[in-house]
Scaffold this motif. Structure first.
Motif: not given
Lengths: 257, 269, 200
Positions: C174-177, C125, C84, C90, C170-171, C87, C130-134
């Motif tokens: 969508r289901l991540l896990l 965080l 998770a 970054l 968060s964006t 994904a 660097p994160l693509r989304s939370l």
């Protein structure tokens, strides 16, 4: 979280979170301080995308959590300028041109290995000192502190640093003393201290004269003369540190440690 | 030349095939590899099955032994699964204690047994509080070519179907258990869970039954375990690319179809 | 679904503290009701040559239970949290480096995996990676009578017919896990996923 379709306006100076997509204003001159979260047309003008932001299809993708900052373009340009995210970090990532304090960890033939606090050790050639030639080698030992800047620093290559500037002069760089104390602080504090007209530096200067070296990798070097008794040493060091702690409420949103 | 391109840019090579809605081995995106099963091959085990899913080969052997029932559930037996991914099956596994992948698959199989109630543990009890069966299910991968979860689940199911437990009588005088090897009864399999694995590509495409190369290039995996009533025993998505709800529904639909295919195969044996 | 939350769809009170540990580069403590997990992140740091990847950072997750040594269950959960986080992170910006995430279970009173995921996201965080989304994790328990309870306690989890844990990014929500314990029908899964999505 704002979903695509909502048009929220983010003022520069607001907190942004990773995953937010910032769209640049359609009219570059008007509303240069505001960015919209939502669908918009393509941006115009040359724009600098700073730390914490990445270009994506729709605009700028925020990758770090922090305050959004903006610097307007230097000349009377048609829009652009620079946007970046002011975020807080403890771990340093090498950036080209940053002045840093490193600790020499090994000598390997013609280069020194320097620990700069990043994921890799930087390499420093023995010729990268002022007045160094093949016959006149600099006297660098393992464990010495060096102050230099990066000439090569990207994610794909080993970082390289030098202790001379582009014209070949030291300009304050090189081996910095054998006595003194090295503090490790957060990167945000260093940026605050290096900002022009920093209050702490000014107030500290009024109290007593001092000279410190600040490295962008979160290291501060304080040259102190050898103190005769342990009590004096403790008093001197805690004095400087207490001053930093006491003045930290004046720093505002950037945290001290 | 194609082999050179494949080595240098494996992802691009693969995308070319995906654009035509097929894969390098000629399958459609929703097509499974040829599944074969062979049961009863290990004579020293109480039940065994060998499953081949294309090149992926998994063998499951079940041994039944005696044990005292657990103190908090005196009328239940035990089922102990263990999955082993030895260096024999693939170059990515090193000799030594079980790695993360083997432990994760073992946990997945244990969860499938628990969730689907494939066997009621009460059926494994011989004498309440004194004696119960413990079934050691050892699953060993002989050839690793992707989609290990589906193969292990199917091998376990086929082997359990094949188990014959001998009748046990307690001798009144000595109090010992006497095993009658001539009288054997099969296990009561209540549910038939079947696993279907998908690999997620480029955040959008879902392909069924990935090979080892496809798994390395994929950005995520999803495994759905269904039973014959269409109930979901497990929706296992351990991270990876995010999925929308609609795509998840497509996966569930395909998994239900796959269950019918596997059930037909099971009925033949 | 109506706009008001139904009874049973309320989360337990939760609290977050970031930056509480001095040694790690990022740390966070996440408390959901009585369940509490502490997370620490080190990175991007030096990597062993066996784990080095020229394309992205190597992420390692260590989950330490409150008592005892980590077993097969912890390894399985480590793999889920790791994938998770991979994904969302970054990793391409820090090749040939390693990011280590250590999760310590301080107390477990139900919904442990989602608490771990939340603590992991906040620690990443805090470290400035660097994160693509939370992303965030939510657990849901389906009672035998079909009632849905969000963020169940240990007792609710034990009595439930099925316990489902989801993580959403968060964006676009969508289901991540997704991981489930117990059997349920496809319709129930869809309903629960929608309820989770709105509560996130």
């Amino acid at each position: 979280m704002a979903a695509s379709g909502l048009s929220a306006e983010v003022d520069v100076g607001q907190v942004v979170l990773p995953g937010d997509v910032l769209l640049l204003p359609a009219a570059p001159n008007a509303d240069g301080e505001r960015l919209r979260l939502g669908p918009s047309s393509a941006p115009r003008g040359r724009l600098l995308c700073g730390p914490g932001l990445r270009r994506c299809a729709a605009g700028l993708l925020v990758t770090k959590c922090g305050l959004l900052r903006h610097r307007p373009p230097a000349g009377a340009g048609t829009g652009g300028g620079a946007y970046w995210v002011d975020s807080q970090q403890k771990r340093y990532v090498p950036v080209k041109g940053d002045p840093i304090i490193g600790i020499v960890t090994a000598k390997a033939g013609d280069i020194f290995k320097v620990d700069v606090g990043g994921s890799e050790q930087a390499s420093l050639s023995y010729l990268a000192f002022e007045g160094a030639t093949k016959r006149n080698r600099p006297n660098v030992q393992v464990g010495d502190l060096v102050y230099g800047q990066f000439i090569v620093a990207n994610k794909d290559m080993e970082p390289e640093m030098v202790c001379i500037d582009s014209s070949g002069r030291a300009n304050g760089m090189g081996i910095i003393g054998h006595e003194g104390l090295l503090f490790k602080v957060s990167l945000g504090l260093i940026r605050k201290l290096l900002a022009p007209n920093c209050e702490i530096i000014q107030e500290l200067g009024q109290l007593y004269p001092f000279e410190i070296v600040l490295g962008m990798n979160g290291r501060i070097w304080d040259p102190r003369e050898v103190i005769s008794t342990p009590q004096d040493w403790i008093h001197q060091q805690s004095g400087l540190l207490h001053l930093f702690v006491a003045l930290s409420p004046n720093l505002g949103t950037g945290a001290f440690l | 030349m194609a082999a050179g391109f494949k080595t240098v840019e494996p992802l691009e090579y693969y995308r070319r095939f995906l654009k035509e809605n097929c894969r390098p081995d000629g399958r459609e995106l929703g097509e499974f590899r040829a599944t074969t099963v062979n049961i009863g091959s290990i004579t020293t085990a109480d039940g065994s099955a060998l499953v081949k899913l294309g090149n992926t080969t998994v063998i499951c052997g079940i041994k039944a032994e005696f044990a005292a029932p657990p103190v908090d559930a005196t009328n239940k037996g035990y089922i102990v699964p263990d999955v082993d991914l030895p260096p024999l099956c693939s170059a990515r596994f090193r000799p030594g204690p079980p790695g993360e992948e083997a432990q994760a698959v073992s946990q997945f199989i244990a969860d499938v047994i628990e969730n689907s109630q494939i066997i009621m543990k009460e059926d494994l009890c011989i004498v309440n509080g004194k004696l119960a069966w413990v079934l050691y299910c050892d699953i060993i991968c002989l050839d690793y070519d992707g989609n290990i979860l589906d193969a292990c689940t199917f091998a376990l199911l086929a082997a359990l179907n094949n188990v014959q437990l001998p009748a046990v009588a307690i001798n009144e005088e000595t109090g010992l258990a006497e095993v009658n090897l001539k009288q054997k009864t099969p296990l009561n399999i209540r549910k038939y869970p079947v696993a279907t694995s998908f690999a997620i590509f480029d955040d959008t495409l879902l392909i069924v039954d990935p090979t080892a190369e496809e798994e390395d290039l994929a950005t995520g995996t999803v495994t759905i375990v269904t039973d014959e009533e269409g109930r979901l025993c497990s929706v296992h998505k351990p991270g990876g690319s995010p999925l929308t709800g609609a795509k998840l529904q497509d996966c569930i639909t395909r998994a239900i179809t796959r269950h019918k295919e596997v059930k037909q195969l099971m009925d033949k044996i | 679904m109506g706009s008001e939350p139904e009874p049973g769809c309320a989360l337990r009170p939760f609290a977050v503290e970031q930056g509480l540990l001095s040694r790690p580069d990022g740390s966070a403590a996440f408390v959901q009701g009585d369940t509490s997990v502490l997370a620490g992140v080190y990175g991007p740091a030096e990597v062993r040559s066996s784990r080095e990847s020229p394309e992205r950072a190597a992420l390692d997750v260590l989950l330490r239970p409150k008592v005892g040594l980590p077993g097969v269950l912890e390894r399985s959960r480590e793999q889920m949290v790791r994938r998770a986080c991979e994904a969302a992170l970054l990793g391409e910006l820090h090749p040939r480096s390693s990011v280590t995430l250590v999760l310590q279970v301080v107390s477990d009173a139900g919904s442990l995996l989602s608490c771990c995921l939340n603590a992991a996201c906040l620690a990443l965080l805090d470290a400035g990676l660097p994160l693509r989304s939370l992303f965030c994790g939510v657990t849901c328990a389906l009672a035998p009578d079909g009632a849905v309870a969000l963020d169940p306690s240990a007792r609710q989890e034990k009595e439930a017919r099925a316990v489902l844990t989801f993580a959403f990014e968060s964006t676009e929500k969508r289901l991540l896990l997704s991981t489930t314990r117990g059997a349920c029908s496809a319709k129930e899964v869809e309903y629960v996923r929608d309820v989770h999505g709105t509560s996130v």
